[in-house]
Each structure stands twice: as C-alpha cells, then as structure tokens.
Enzyme design. Structure first.
Site, PDB file in Angstrom:
ATOM      1  N   ASP A  24       0.560  -1.110  -0.172  1.00 52.72           N
ATOM      2  CA  ASP A  24       0.013   0.085   0.025  1.00 52.72           C
ATOM      3  C   ASP A  24       0.636   1.266   0.010  1.00 52.72           C
ATOM      4  OD1 ASP A  24      -1.765   1.852   0.447  1.00 52.72           O
ATOM      5  OD2 ASP A  24      -2.443   1.368   2.472  1.00 52.72           O
TER       6      ASP A  24
ATOM      7  N   ASP B 192      -3.463   2.691  -5.349  1.00 57.00           N
ATOM      8  CA  ASP B 192      -2.223   2.784  -4.602  1.00 57.00           C
ATOM      9  C   ASP B 192      -2.241   1.638  -3.863  1.00 57.00           C
ATOM     10  OD1 ASP B 192      -4.689   3.354  -2.983  1.00 57.00           O
ATOM     11  OD2 ASP B 192      -3.299   4.880  -1.716  1.00 57.00           O
ATOM     12  N   GLU B 193      -3.055   0.443  -4.007  1.00 54.95           N
ATOM     13  CA  GLU B 193      -3.055  -0.763  -3.294  1.00 54.95           C
ATOM     14  C   GLU B 193      -2.957  -1.900  -4.282  1.00 54.95           C
ATOM     15  OE1 GLU B 193      -5.671   0.099   0.646  1.00 54.95           O
ATOM     16  OE2 GLU B 193      -6.676  -0.693  -0.988  1.00 54.95           O
TER      17      GLU B 193
END
Length: 410
Positions: A9, A104-105
């Site tokens: 993450d 963003d993960e």
C-alpha cells in the site's frame, strides 16, 4: 508455514506524488485538494501533515491552523494514474503484480520458494527499493505478507509508513489484538455498530465468533468469508461483472442552477456513453439522482432498449430531467444499468441492430470518440458544455476504479 500473498500500500499516495513532481516539497507538509477554491477540503495529506493532525476532509483553513506552513496543491488525477503505472512497472522487475485493488494498493501471488517467510519479506523489501530507485525517492510503501489478501493488508497497516510485516494463524489474534475493530479493512461504521450490538467490541471477540454468528451479524455469507480469511483461509469467489456504471459531481457556482446542473448531467452521461463503447457494453437503464437544499434527495429511473448511442442516452436524460422541479442543487449523479455485452446481445427486428453488432449511429459515436482521442478532449462535442467545467469530470480516481488514459481525453 507458507505465505501465499504479498500486499503493498503506497504511503500518502496523492501527496507523495505531488512531492515527487515538486522535489522542493519533499519533507514539507502538503495537502491535496480537489480544487484550489477558498477553504476547500483536503482529500489527502502528506506524512508530515498527517503528523500534525491534517487528514481527509479537513478544510484548508483548519489545516493551516493545525500545520502552519502547509502547502496545498490541486489533485491531478491523470498524473496519479501515470505514477500508478510507473509503480507497476518498477515492481514487476521484482515480482509480478497479480491485482491492483485501487490506484495505490496492490497484491502479488507468492509461488514456490517465495512462500518462505524470509524470501517473501526480502521480496517486499526489494520492491520498496525498486519503487524509490525507479520511480521516485518521494514514494514509499508498506508491505504485508500473509496467507490471503485480507491478512496481508492488515499486516501492511501494522507499521506505517514504510513498514514490512507479516501475519499467520499461529500469531493470531494476539498480534493484532491492540487494533480497533474498524481498523480492519471491510469493517465500516455501520458494521461496527452491528458488531457492538452483538457484543463484539474487540479483535479477540471477533476472531472467536462462529461462522454462523458472523453470517448473522453481516446478514450475508460475506460475514463467514471475512471470518475465514481472518483465520488465514483462502476464500475463492466467482468473478463479478459490473452491472452498472455511474458518475457524480458536487455542483458549484453557475452549475447549481437547474439549467447548469442539466448541462453537468449531460456531460457526465456523455462520458458514460464513451465508456460503454470502450468496454463493448450496452445499457438499458438510466438513473438520475439529485441533492438540493430545499427538497433533499430525489431520483428517477427510466428503462429502454439496450444501446450505447449517446444521442439516445441524451434523449432519455432530457425526458427524465423534465420530471425534476428542484432548485439550489448541491450535487448530481447519473448511472447506467442493465449492462450487457454487445457480443451477447440478440438482434432487434425494429432497429438496424443485428446480433452481436452496433447500430450505424453507435458507430458514428465511436468515430467521435476516436477523433477526440486523437485531437484532444471536446474536439467534437455532444452539445453545450457546463457553464463551469470541473477538471477531470468523469475521470476521477474512485475507490476500486482506476481511470483509463482514454478517460482524460473524452
């Protein structure tokens, strides 16, 4: 013990990208806002700003009091998406990414010797280095290793920023007993209230629920799935197909009038029509929802023969809009439903559509899409644009959806 999943993450992603783009801002507090309007709300904050109490939803005036010297920058969704792909390319030099869960993960499958804990952690450390060296030293991430995505995500959250941690059934629930229930991904405020009503107030109590009790609290099989993953099991779900597409927008300035809001709705629907064609889908339902100061929320829905023709969609919108009588509008959203693929569609004896094909006017709309992609957004327009054109209309990053490059040109 074998570990199947590596999850990472990105730390304070939007603000970190701003710092990557502007090296002078590295190490300084940064707030990211939707627009540089007076007293706008932050949608993201850098690590330095978070340490001073600035988080999502904090207004710029309050952020300046909490964190004197904070710098604000508008969100640039196309830049965020560009960095997303640059991160993917960097990590792929270490280990293939299996799935992007958001902008963003990400998660990666661990295979063979990679499933050994020491090797899995070494891969996590290597991808952290790859991102900094190949993308930007301003970008950091936290990594978790576990038997499934849920546990790996929880492990990544244990040490932020730039953490590297692991979880396995042998150390549960003790290793996460200090967390609050709503620290776990998937437990919303509403679910927290349900758990509390059932007498579940902490992680150990949740961990020792029976699958049947979890089903009852969640009111679906998702409760059992969640519990089994918390115990380290891998839960396989059938792939889901999207049944609807939607865009919404908060209204400002001249767009708050009925005529201004209608132009925004048209703009949002044009974007959805282009996305339908790009994904080779047809829609058979349109829903329009509004929120206004005087009357609260309202919505209308209309159904029609499956289409991806923007002209047809705009005609349906005009008919629905005539049903509203609202003033002082605050927000609007449009949604297309009853989706089906072009290839799976039966022919229509009352139109020029044959099975698995587009109509002539749908092909015209596709040609318009192509011209806008080639020569720039709004080279050819479907009528009047909103009086105040909000940047990235219909092309903003949303939870679970990463815009395509085409979204920024349509």
């Amino acid at each position: 013990m074998k570990f199947n999943t590596l999850f990472f993450d990105m730390n304070s992603y939007f603000a970190s990208v701003v710092q990557a783009e502007e090296p002078d801002l590295r190490g300084r507090p940064v707030g990211v806002v939707t627009t540089m309007a007076q007293n706008a709300a932050c949608i993201a904050a850098s690590i330095e700003a978070k340490r001073k109490g600035v988080g999502m939803g904090v207004r710029t005036a309050a952020a300046q009091k909490l964190c004197p010297g904070i710098v604000f920058r508008p969100a640039k969704h196309d830049v965020f998406v560009d960095y997303h792909h640059r991160i993917r390319a960097a990590v792929d030099t270490v280990i293939p990414i299996d799935k992007a869960h958001s902008v963003d993960e990400f998660s990666c499958r661990l295979l063979g010797r990679q499933q050994d804990l020491d090797i899995a952690l070494a891969l996590g450390q290597a991808l952290q280095v790859a991102i900094k060296e190949q993308v930007s030293p301003a970008l950091g991430c936290s990594v978790g290793v576990a038997q499934n995505k849920l546990l790996a995500k929880i492990a990544a959250e244990l040490e932020k920023p730039n953490g590297l941690n692991w979880l396995s059934p042998q150390v549960l629930p003790d290793k996460i007993a200090h967390l609050a229930l709503d620290d776990l991904s998937g437990i919303s405020r509403g679910m927290l209230r349900r758990l509390n009503r059932a007498g579940v107030y902490d992680i150990p109590s949740l961990y020792h629920l029976s699958p049947k009790a979890a089903r009852h609290i969640w009111r679906s099989v998702e409760g059992e799935y969640f519990l089994r993953q918390l115990h380290g099991e891998t839960v396989l779900r059938p792939p889901r197909r999207h049944s609807s597409l939607g865009h919404g927008q908060r209204l400002t300035g001249p767009n708050c009038t009925p005529s201004g809001a209608f132009l925004v709705a048209r703009r949002l629907l044009v974007k959805l029509g282009a996305r339908l064609r790009r994904e080779s889908n047809l829609a058979g339902m349109l829903n329009v929802s509004i929120h206004c100061t005087a009357y609260g929320r309202g919505s209308y829905t209309v159904t029609f023969a499956p289409t991806q023709d923007t002209f047809v969609l705009l005609t349906q919108l005009a008919e629905v809009w005539a049903l509203f009588s609202a003033r002082h509008l605050k927000s609007i959203s449009v949604m297309l439903g009853h989706l089906q693929s072009v290839e799976a569609t039966m022919g229509d004896m009352f139109s020029d559509r044959t099975a698995g094909t587009k109509t002539g006017r749908e092909n015209l709309c596709s040609a318009i899409d192509g011209l806008n992609q080639r020569f720039g957004q709004d080279t050819i327009r479907f009528g009047e644009l909103p009086r105040y054109k909000v940047p990235y209309t219909g092309a903003k990053i949303a939870f679970g959806r990463i815009p395509d490059a085409e979204d920024f040109l349509e």
